[in-house]
Design a protein around this motif. Structure first.
Motif, PDB file in Angstrom:
ATOM      1  N   SER A 100     -11.973   3.479  -2.550  1.00 28.65           N
ATOM      2  CA  SER A 100     -12.324   4.777  -3.134  1.00 28.65           C
ATOM      3  C   SER A 100     -13.716   4.740  -3.745  1.00 28.65           C
ATOM      4  O   SER A 100     -14.524   5.668  -3.569  1.00 28.65           O
ATOM      5  CB  SER A 100     -11.293   5.167  -4.197  1.00 28.65           C
ATOM      6  N   THR A 143       4.727   5.641  -9.711  1.00 24.83           N
ATOM      7  CA  THR A 143       4.537   6.955 -10.337  1.00 24.83           C
ATOM      8  C   THR A 143       3.217   7.076 -11.090  1.00 24.83           C
ATOM      9  O   THR A 143       2.795   8.191 -11.413  1.00 24.83           O
ATOM     10  CB  THR A 143       5.692   7.233 -11.317  1.00 24.83           C
ATOM     11  N   ASN A 183      -1.270   7.153  -8.379  1.00 23.93           N
ATOM     12  CA  ASN A 183      -1.990   8.336  -7.899  1.00 23.93           C
ATOM     13  C   ASN A 183      -2.571   9.154  -9.049  1.00 23.93           C
ATOM     14  O   ASN A 183      -3.712   9.627  -8.990  1.00 23.93           O
ATOM     15  CB  ASN A 183      -1.067   9.207  -7.048  1.00 23.93           C
ATOM     16  N   ARG A 184      -1.781   9.321 -10.109  1.00 23.96           N
ATOM     17  CA  ARG A 184      -2.258  10.104 -11.254  1.00 23.96           C
ATOM     18  C   ARG A 184      -3.434   9.403 -11.932  1.00 23.96           C
ATOM     19  O   ARG A 184      -4.445  10.033 -12.265  1.00 23.96           O
ATOM     20  CB  ARG A 184      -1.115  10.304 -12.241  1.00 23.96           C
ATOM     21  N   TYR A 234      -8.451   1.100  -4.742  1.00 27.80           N
ATOM     22  CA  TYR A 234      -9.441   1.484  -5.739  1.00 27.80           C
ATOM     23  C   TYR A 234     -10.844   1.111  -5.270  1.00 27.80           C
ATOM     24  O   TYR A 234     -11.803   1.888  -5.406  1.00 27.80           O
ATOM     25  CB  TYR A 234      -9.095   0.787  -7.048  1.00 27.80           C
ATOM     26  N   TYR A 294       0.825  -1.201   0.000  1.00 27.46           N
ATOM     27  CA  TYR A 294       0.000   0.000   0.000  1.00 27.46           C
ATOM     28  C   TYR A 294       0.863   1.257   0.000  1.00 27.46           C
ATOM     29  O   TYR A 294       0.561   2.230  -0.704  1.00 27.46           O
ATOM     30  CB  TYR A 294      -0.920   0.000   1.229  1.00 27.46           C
ATOM     31  N   LEU A 327       1.000   4.124  -3.043  1.00 21.12           N
ATOM     32  CA  LEU A 327       0.638   5.517  -2.798  1.00 21.12           C
ATOM     33  C   LEU A 327       1.825   6.472  -2.862  1.00 21.12           C
ATOM     34  O   LEU A 327       1.631   7.664  -3.139  1.00 21.12           O
ATOM     35  CB  LEU A 327      -0.044   5.643  -1.432  1.00 21.12           C
ATOM     36  N   THR A 328       3.029   5.999  -2.622  1.00 21.81           N
ATOM     37  CA  THR A 328       4.172   6.907  -2.520  1.00 21.81           C
ATOM     38  C   THR A 328       5.283   6.641  -3.524  1.00 21.81           C
ATOM     39  O   THR A 328       6.018   7.563  -3.872  1.00 21.81           O
ATOM     40  CB  THR A 328       4.775   6.840  -1.099  1.00 21.81           C
ATOM     41  N   LEU A 330      -5.506   7.150 -10.610  1.00 20.82           N
ATOM     42  CA  LEU A 330      -6.655   7.140  -9.722  1.00 20.82           C
ATOM     43  C   LEU A 330      -7.362   8.492  -9.728  1.00 20.82           C
ATOM     44  O   LEU A 330      -8.602   8.563  -9.774  1.00 20.82           O
ATOM     45  CB  LEU A 330      -6.210   6.782  -8.304  1.00 20.82           C
ATOM     46  N   THR A 331      -6.579   9.576  -9.716  1.00 20.03           N
ATOM     47  CA  THR A 331      -7.183  10.911  -9.753  1.00 20.03           C
ATOM     48  C   THR A 331      -7.925  11.150 -11.064  1.00 20.03           C
ATOM     49  O   THR A 331      -9.039  11.690 -11.069  1.00 20.03           O
ATOM     50  CB  THR A 331      -6.092  11.979  -9.567  1.00 20.03           C
TER      51      THR A 331
END
Length: 305
Positions: free
Chosen positions: A285, A77, A80-81, A282, A69, A73-74, A83-84
């Motif tokens: 979310s 690369t 996050n992009r 996911y 996890y 998330l960190t 998912l947004t």
């Protein structure tokens, strides 16, 4: 004693018979839910908390906690992009699809020549999406056909028309955020139409269940078609708006770049632990978005007693 026992089984109450045959009816679904949903879900949770090494002798699962996890998330690369982008596309598309479906359902409910043919046209994308065409990149296909027929003029004309619409609305004093939202809807009209087939059918079925006497009474009272829509049609189909909103949210999340990233991580790079962690983030979310949207919309739903 045997006669009494047999007689006792024959005298099973009607409620017991209904319960027994009801259980037998849902038993295949319960078995499928257990073996094809609960067990894979538990295995996915285990994989997301483990490091999986596949070799000739099999898979080696070692517990590593929440490292997958943290990596998703960190470190990763793309996660996050992607998912947004998926969430933003959902926020943009869902209201447009629901509004467009309701508008088309009201139109298709009117009496006109070729109504059945028109209904089949708007449901055709759903049929095509369920077959071989679902595996094609339809946007690239449409773009290729457009470029082949008219070169780059199709893309230029589409961008020019959006620019003209934006300029006209800004001159009319419309809020800039609303203008950008509407012009974005024009640019993605193919995506909206192709994902509205099921919603149109649901709305159409709901509209046809509304009693014609309500519309007749409204005409006698002097109500216009516009007033009849907002006072009769819209409140009566408001439960279906909630249903279509939930369906559209799930449908938009089930086929996008996020699902492709999860599948590529698991079945191309064979990092099943990271892929499972991405899938759980996911999933959470989606659940949060569904809970919030359902809570907000359900407060405005009208249920006829």
């Amino acid at each position: 004693m045997r006669f009494v026992s047999k007689l006792g089984t024959k005298r099973r109450t009607y409620a017991q018979q209904k319960a027994f045959w009801g259980f037998m009816y849902v038993l295949p679904w319960l078995l499928g839910f257990l073996f094809f949903f609960v067990m894979p879900l538990a295995a996915s949770m285990q994989y997301s908390l483990s490091k999986i090494d596949a070799n000739a002798s099999g898979m080696t699962i070692s517990f590593i906690g929440f490292q997958n996890y943290v990596e998703a998330l960190t470190i990763n690369t793309q996660f996050n992009r992607t998912l947004t982008e998926s969430i933003v596309n959902m926020v943009v598309n869902v209201p447009l699809i629901v509004v467009f479906s309701l508008f088309l359902a009201v139109l298709l409910n009117q009496k006109f020549v070729g109504r059945a043919f028109a209904r089949s046209i708007f449901f055709l994308p759903v049929i095509l999406a369920s077959g071989v065409i679902a595996n094609l990149d339809t946007q690239s296909l449409v773009q290729a056909v457009t470029e082949q027929s008219s070169g780059t003029s199709g893309t230029f004309s589409s961008a020019f028309s959006s620019f003209e619409l934006q300029r006209i609305m800004l001159r009319a004093g419309v809020n800039e955020d609303i203008v950008l939202y509407l012009t974005g809807a024009v640019d993605r009209i193919y995506e909206i139409v192709s994902q509205s087939g099921v919603q149109i059918l649901i709305f159409l079925a709901g509209i046809q269940t509304i009693s014609p006497q309500l519309y007749e009474a409204s005409k006698i009272e002097g109500a216009t078609g516009y007033e009849a829509f907002w006072k009769i049609t819209f409140p009566m189909v408001s439960p279906l708006i909630l249903v279509n909103m939930i369906y559209t949210i799930i449908d938009s999340f089930s086929r996008n770049t996020m699902t492709e990233l999860i599948m590529d991580t698991g079945f191309r790079t064979f990092n099943f632990g990271l892929s499972s962690a991405m899938a759980w983030i996911y999933f959470l979310s989606i659940m949060i978005i569904l809970l919030i949207s359902t809570y907000l919309v359900s407060k405005k739903v009208f249920y006829q007693d």
